[in-house]
Design a protein around this motif. Structure first.
Motif, mmCIF file in Angstrom:
data_model
loop_
_atom_site.group_PDB
_atom_site.id
_atom_site.type_symbol
_atom_site.label_atom_id
_atom_site.label_comp_id
_atom_site.label_asym_id
_atom_site.label_seq_id
_atom_site.Cartn_x
_atom_site.Cartn_y
_atom_site.Cartn_z
ATOM 1 N N ILE A 73 1.034 -6.707 -5.838
ATOM 2 C CA ILE A 73 -0.290 -6.363 -6.372
ATOM 3 C C ILE A 73 -0.784 -5.067 -5.743
ATOM 4 C CG2 ILE A 73 -2.722 -7.068 -6.437
ATOM 5 C CD1 ILE A 73 -1.690 -9.979 -6.697
ATOM 6 N N GLY A 74 -0.611 -4.915 -4.433
ATOM 7 C CA GLY A 74 -1.011 -3.676 -3.759
ATOM 8 C C GLY A 74 -0.255 -2.470 -4.275
ATOM 9 N N ASN A 75 1.052 -2.629 -4.489
ATOM 10 C CA ASN A 75 1.856 -1.534 -5.029
ATOM 11 C C ASN A 75 1.407 -1.175 -6.442
ATOM 12 O OD1 ASN A 75 3.358 -1.470 -2.686
ATOM 13 N ND2 ASN A 75 5.077 -2.597 -3.540
ATOM 14 N N SER A 76 1.037 -2.171 -7.210
ATOM 15 C CA SER A 76 0.564 -1.938 -8.568
ATOM 16 C C SER A 76 -0.754 -1.162 -8.552
ATOM 17 C CB SER A 76 0.393 -3.271 -9.301
ATOM 18 O OG SER A 76 -0.063 -3.059 -10.607
ATOM 19 N N ASN A 77 -1.633 -1.510 -7.640
ATOM 20 C CA ASN A 77 -2.904 -0.768 -7.503
ATOM 21 C C ASN A 77 -2.632 0.694 -7.154
ATOM 22 O OD1 ASN A 77 -4.588 -2.954 -8.034
ATOM 23 N ND2 ASN A 77 -4.704 -3.549 -5.894
ATOM 24 N N GLN A 78 -1.710 0.928 -6.236
ATOM 25 C CA GLN A 78 -1.373 2.291 -5.831
ATOM 26 C C GLN A 78 -0.752 3.072 -6.991
ATOM 27 O OE1 GLN A 78 -2.259 3.951 -3.170
ATOM 28 N NE2 GLN A 78 -1.234 5.774 -3.899
ATOM 29 N N LEU A 79 0.100 2.419 -7.773
ATOM 30 C CA LEU A 79 0.716 3.069 -8.928
ATOM 31 C C LEU A 79 -0.343 3.455 -9.954
ATOM 32 C CD1 LEU A 79 3.117 4.029 -10.608
ATOM 33 C CD2 LEU A 79 3.393 1.658 -11.389
ATOM 34 N N LEU A 80 -1.299 2.579 -10.185
ATOM 35 C CA LEU A 80 -2.378 2.894 -11.132
ATOM 36 C C LEU A 80 -3.184 4.094 -10.647
ATOM 37 C CD1 LEU A 80 -3.877 2.258 -13.721
ATOM 38 C CD2 LEU A 80 -5.210 0.553 -12.459
ATOM 39 N N ARG A 81 -3.494 4.131 -9.365
ATOM 40 C CA ARG A 81 -4.223 5.286 -8.805
ATOM 41 C C ARG A 81 -3.406 6.574 -8.962
ATOM 42 N NH1 ARG A 81 -5.384 1.331 -4.881
ATOM 43 N NH2 ARG A 81 -7.581 0.773 -4.858
ATOM 44 N N ALA A 82 -2.115 6.495 -8.688
ATOM 45 C CA ALA A 82 -1.244 7.665 -8.815
ATOM 46 C C ALA A 82 -1.154 8.121 -10.267
ATOM 47 C CB ALA A 82 0.145 7.352 -8.270
ATOM 48 N N THR A 83 -1.141 7.185 -11.185
ATOM 49 C CA THR A 83 -1.085 7.523 -12.606
ATOM 50 C C THR A 83 -2.358 8.244 -13.027
ATOM 51 O OG1 THR A 83 0.346 5.633 -13.044
ATOM 52 C CG2 THR A 83 -0.793 6.591 -14.927
ATOM 53 N N TYR A 90 5.296 10.248 -7.507
ATOM 54 C CA TYR A 90 5.077 8.870 -7.069
ATOM 55 C C TYR A 90 5.369 7.903 -8.215
ATOM 56 C CZ TYR A 90 3.042 4.705 -5.051
ATOM 57 O OH TYR A 90 2.869 3.434 -4.574
ATOM 58 N N ILE A 91 4.893 8.247 -9.414
ATOM 59 C CA ILE A 91 5.081 7.380 -10.578
ATOM 60 C C ILE A 91 6.569 7.173 -10.847
ATOM 61 C CG2 ILE A 91 4.712 7.175 -13.078
ATOM 62 C CD1 ILE A 91 2.132 8.902 -12.593
ATOM 63 N N GLU A 92 7.338 8.265 -10.811
ATOM 64 C CA GLU A 92 8.777 8.182 -11.075
ATOM 65 C C GLU A 92 9.467 7.266 -10.075
ATOM 66 O OE1 GLU A 92 12.737 11.045 -11.224
ATOM 67 O OE2 GLU A 92 10.762 11.958 -10.983
ATOM 68 N N LYS A 93 9.166 7.440 -8.801
ATOM 69 C CA LYS A 93 9.800 6.608 -7.768
ATOM 70 C C LYS A 93 9.384 5.140 -7.903
ATOM 71 C CE LYS A 93 10.228 10.362 -4.480
ATOM 72 N NZ LYS A 93 9.677 10.983 -3.268
ATOM 73 N N ALA A 94 8.105 4.906 -8.166
ATOM 74 C CA ALA A 94 7.616 3.525 -8.279
ATOM 75 C C ALA A 94 8.236 2.824 -9.481
ATOM 76 C CB ALA A 94 6.092 3.514 -8.377
ATOM 77 N N LEU A 95 8.258 3.508 -10.631
ATOM 78 C CA LEU A 95 8.837 2.880 -11.826
ATOM 79 C C LEU A 95 10.337 2.650 -11.665
ATOM 80 C CD1 LEU A 95 6.907 4.573 -14.766
ATOM 81 C CD2 LEU A 95 6.596 2.280 -13.809
ATOM 82 N N ASP A 96 11.025 3.574 -11.007
ATOM 83 C CA ASP A 96 12.447 3.350 -10.719
ATOM 84 C C ASP A 96 12.633 2.093 -9.871
ATOM 85 O OD1 ASP A 96 13.534 5.451 -12.140
ATOM 86 O OD2 ASP A 96 13.715 6.790 -10.403
ATOM 87 N N SER A 97 11.786 1.933 -8.871
ATOM 88 C CA SER A 97 11.879 0.780 -7.988
ATOM 89 C C SER A 97 11.622 -0.524 -8.748
ATOM 90 C CB SER A 97 10.877 0.931 -6.845
ATOM 91 O OG SER A 97 10.876 -0.218 -6.043
ATOM 92 N N TYR A 123 0.734 -4.247 -13.312
ATOM 93 C CA TYR A 123 0.079 -5.558 -13.318
ATOM 94 C C TYR A 123 -1.424 -5.436 -13.098
ATOM 95 C CZ TYR A 123 -1.306 -10.146 -11.645
ATOM 96 O OH TYR A 123 -1.959 -11.332 -11.465
ATOM 97 N N SER A 124 -1.840 -4.656 -12.123
ATOM 98 C CA SER A 124 -3.266 -4.565 -11.801
ATOM 99 C C SER A 124 -4.062 -3.807 -12.858
ATOM 100 C CB SER A 124 -3.473 -3.923 -10.429
ATOM 101 O OG SER A 124 -3.029 -2.581 -10.444
ATOM 102 N N ALA A 125 -3.398 -3.055 -13.718
ATOM 103 C CA ALA A 125 -4.095 -2.304 -14.766
ATOM 104 C C ALA A 125 -4.724 -3.233 -15.800
ATOM 105 C CB ALA A 125 -3.137 -1.333 -15.447
ATOM 106 N N GLN A 126 -4.234 -4.461 -15.874
ATOM 107 C CA GLN A 126 -4.728 -5.385 -16.887
ATOM 108 C C GLN A 126 -6.201 -5.728 -16.723
ATOM 109 O OE1 GLN A 126 -1.496 -8.385 -18.033
ATOM 110 N NE2 GLN A 126 -0.931 -7.702 -15.967
ATOM 111 N N ALA A 127 -6.758 -5.501 -15.545
ATOM 112 C CA ALA A 127 -8.180 -5.750 -15.337
ATOM 113 C C ALA A 127 -9.035 -4.653 -15.960
ATOM 114 C CB ALA A 127 -8.479 -5.860 -13.839
ATOM 115 N N GLN A 128 -8.476 -3.454 -16.135
ATOM 116 C CA GLN A 128 -9.238 -2.322 -16.651
ATOM 117 C C GLN A 128 -8.774 -1.841 -18.022
ATOM 118 O OE1 GLN A 128 -7.894 -2.118 -13.416
ATOM 119 N NE2 GLN A 128 -9.791 -2.766 -12.461
#
Length: 155
Positions: A73-83, A90-97, A123-128
């Motif tokens: 969940i924390g990683n998902s929040n960080q990915l949303l912020r980076a997006t 960051y997005i490329e590395k996170a999505l690859d992972s 996952y966390s984007a679903q709230a917004q």
């Protein structure tokens, strides 16, 4: 429920006390009685009513030792912020992972596997955002579309 989905329950077995909790339905019914969940009597399902309660559920997951779920969940929040910030590295590395973690070698190049990995990553984007797959767009379809929910704090 943390991603906005509703869960069907049967409230008939609940004995209206906190000592005789026997089933998952009993737990969810009690949480509805206590005001932590919203109950829809027409459809017989419960959901998390607001972000404050969702935050408490997330805190309970973190405290109860569900470290991997809390980390995801924390990683998902960080990915949303980076997006939102447009940090493509960051997005490329996170999505690859996420893609590596969520997909088998045999299905790695499958479009559905990638879509599932993206859905998990965000996952966390679903709230917004309302997230749609295969959304009609002009002459074809967009693979995934994130439509902001009105009054989202991320906007």
């Amino acid at each position: 429920m943390l991603n906005g989905e509703k869960v069907s329950i049967s409230v008939t077995s609940f004995r209206n006390d906190m000592k005789n909790i026997e089933t998952c339905d009993d737990v969810l019914t009690l949480l509805a009685h206590l005001g932590y969940l919203s109950y829809d009597p027409v459809f017989g399902d419960v959901s998390i009513p607001n972000t404050e309660v969702a935050d408490e559920f997330k805190n309970s997951i973190r405290v109860c030792g569900w470290g991997s779920l809390s980390k995801a969940i924390g990683n998902s929040n960080q990915l949303l912020r980076a997006t939102i910030a447009g940090d493509k590295n960051y997005i490329e590395k996170a999505l690859d992972s996420y893609h590596d973690e969520a997909t088998s070698f045999i299905e790695f190049n499958d479009e559905n596997s990638l879509a599932c990995a993206i859905r998990l990553a965000y996952y966390s984007a679903q709230a917004q955002y309302e997230i749609f797959r295969e959304f009609p767009s002009g002459k074809g379809f967009a693979d995934m579309v994130f439509v902001p929910i009105k009054n989202s704090p991320w906007l």
